[in-house]
Write an enzyme that holds these catalytic residues in place. Structure first.
Site, PDB file in Angstrom:
ATOM      1  N   LYS A 198       0.674  -0.737  -0.109  1.00 48.41           N
ATOM      2  CA  LYS A 198       0.227   0.083   0.273  1.00 48.41           C
ATOM      3  C   LYS A 198       0.804   1.158  -0.051  1.00 48.41           C
ATOM      4  O   LYS A 198       0.884   2.524  -0.843  1.00 48.41           O
ATOM      5  CB  LYS A 198      -0.972  -0.006   0.979  1.00 48.41           C
ATOM      6  CG  LYS A 198      -2.298  -1.190   0.910  1.00 48.41           C
ATOM      7  CD  LYS A 198      -2.730  -1.079   2.410  1.00 48.41           C
ATOM      8  CE  LYS A 198      -3.746  -2.237   2.517  1.00 48.41           C
ATOM      9  NZ  LYS A 198      -4.871  -2.724   3.947  1.00 48.41           N
ATOM     10  N   GLY A 295     -12.345  -4.930   5.531  1.00 49.11           N
ATOM     11  CA  GLY A 295     -13.765  -5.395   5.526  1.00 49.11           C
ATOM     12  C   GLY A 295     -15.229  -5.580   4.136  1.00 49.11           C
ATOM     13  O   GLY A 295     -14.309  -5.552   3.215  1.00 49.11           O
TER      14      GLY A 295
END
Ligand code: NAP
Length: 401
Positions: A198, A295
């Site tokens: 990331k 999620g």
């Protein structure tokens, strides 16, 4: 072309794929439909009609009747093959696969440019936090000096529970694995690889610099113990696993390491599975984005936003990156722009003192030895950290102080 209808060929119907399905079904006004879903396991029961599914990737990639491919599988190499084939067929792609993107960034950039298609990936860093498009568009002319943040929900969840529940690493990890907050093989998350992928993507969009994953040092919380949490707690600090990408003079420092964070930092109160990204610019000053970093629905919503962007033909402009690209279209190596030779102040807890010999210690500020725990606080040449890179057995816990 504005507001066109989108027919989606989806790869993967796991955590994020199902999240996207739900979020898309509840969205209003977006003209996009999932028409086919390619998955792997023929024996799994699915919660939607079997007619949606295929096990043959060519059914989506060859037929050409989808104008967008959404890639949400859990295997980076297979994902790369799918994404490449789709773009080479002239189809735009949305993905959340940071490992695949980080490991193949140059080639993916070249393929999207050659085929004049979009490859967008907001869900790949920070989950639901809209950071990539903000770095690309909102901060396109701002003189950014630093982007850093908590980018791995698993690490943050483990660190938070260790502190709040006075528990040791292994207990919380086991619990996190049983309730879906950590993978059965947690190495990529806990050792900082996921955070690093990331960091690599944010560095492209913040500064226009393309690095290879091995150019960025990472270590994580794999050796953290309750002693370290206690050390922090007693001093009003918290341990946070951070990705750092910042400009120092005319060079950049990019790394992924645990940090002690004090109460006056906005990152201090970002707990459990929440992520945060702090962006600092010459004129905008410091801004912090906070949200769920992973999620099903949070990541599904970032993917949905990318799909929506494709309805108005959005592509990353790569404005900062383009400043470095030659007329032949070749992305230069980013590594020469990175500084490695500098002193960094670290807290290092060790079990065997000889393990410290791998590091170039410039000066020791504090040393503590007791039966259960030993640590030093020392200024270390950053470059020497690569000597312990990815060594699973060194038992060192390293934290920027
Ligand atoms: N989970 C998160 O919160 C999160 C957040 C941000 C980004 N991401 C990224 O999103 C991607 C998906 O993650 P996830 O958590 O949704 O994974 P997951 O729950 O493990 O689901 C993976 C899905 O991919 C399918 N699959 C695997 N290999 C395939 C292949 N070769 N062809 C077709 N389908 C294949 C699986 O099929 P079966 O159903 O048949 O097993 C499954 O449906 C990953 O790149 C991950 O890094 C995840």
């Amino acid at each position: 072309m504005e507001n066109k209808n989108i027919s989606i060929g989806l790869f993967g119907f796991g955590c994020v794929g199902q999240g996207l399905y739900d979020v898309l079904n509840h969205s209003q006004g977006l003209k996009a439909n999932i028409e086919k879903i390619c998955v792997k396991d023929k024996n799994k029961t699915r919660k939607i009609d079997a007619g949606f599914f295929t096990y043959d990737k060519e059914e989506i990639l060859k037929r050409g009747n989808h104008n967008v491919v959404v890639e949400l599988i859990d295997n980076a190499d297979e994902a790369f093959a799918i994404v490449k084939q789709a773009m080479n067929n002239g189809v735009s792609v949305v993905t959340a696969n940071k490992k695949m993107l980080a490991e193949n960034f140059r080639e993916l950039y070249e393929i999207q440019t050659r085929n004049k298609v979009a490859l967008i990936y907001e869900g790949s860093a920070g989950g639901s936090i809209p950071i990539i498009r903000n770095l690309e568009e909102y901060y396109d002319n701002e003189l950014l000096s630093s982007v850093k943040g908590i980018l791995n929900g698993t690490c943050n969840y483990i660190l938070t529970r260790m502190e709040f529940e006075n528990k040791d690493y292994q207990d919380v990890l086991k619990d996190a694995q049983s309730n879906g907050f950590a993978e059965s093989d947690p190495w990529l998350d806990v050792a900082g690889f996921d955070t690093k992928f990331k960091a690599l993507l944010l560095t492209v969009h913040a500064f226009g610099i393309v690095l290879n994953p091995e150019d960025i040092f990472n270590t994580g919380i794999q050796n953290v113990s309750y002693e370290d949490i206690l050390y922090a707690k007693q001093r009003g600090l918290r341990i946070k696993m951070l990705a750092v990408s910042h400009k120092v003079g005319d060079k950049f420092r990019v790394y992924t390491l645990p940090h002690f964070v004090s109460g006056d930092s906005e990152l201090y109160n970002v707990n459990y599975e929440y992520n945060a990204v702090e962006v600092e610019g010459a004129y905008s000053c410091k801004q912090t984005f906070v949200g769920k970093g992973a999620g099903s629905h949070p990541t599904g919503s970032a993917v949905l936003s990318d799909i929506s962007a494709l309805t108005y033909d959005y592509k990353y402009g790569y404005k900062k990156l383009k400043k470095f690209i030659s007329s032949s279209g070749i992305i230069p190596e980013g590594k020469p722009q990175i500084e490695y030779d500098f002193a960094i102040k670290l807290y290092i807890r060790y079990q065997e003192r000889e393990r410290l010999n791998d590091l170039e210690i410039i000066s020791v500020e504090e040393e503590y030895k007791a039966s259960g725990t030993n640590y030093i606080i020392a200024n270390v040449n950053f470059k020497s950290l690569f000597n312990i890179y990815n060594k699973r057995d060194n038992k060192l816990f390293i934290c920027v102080i």
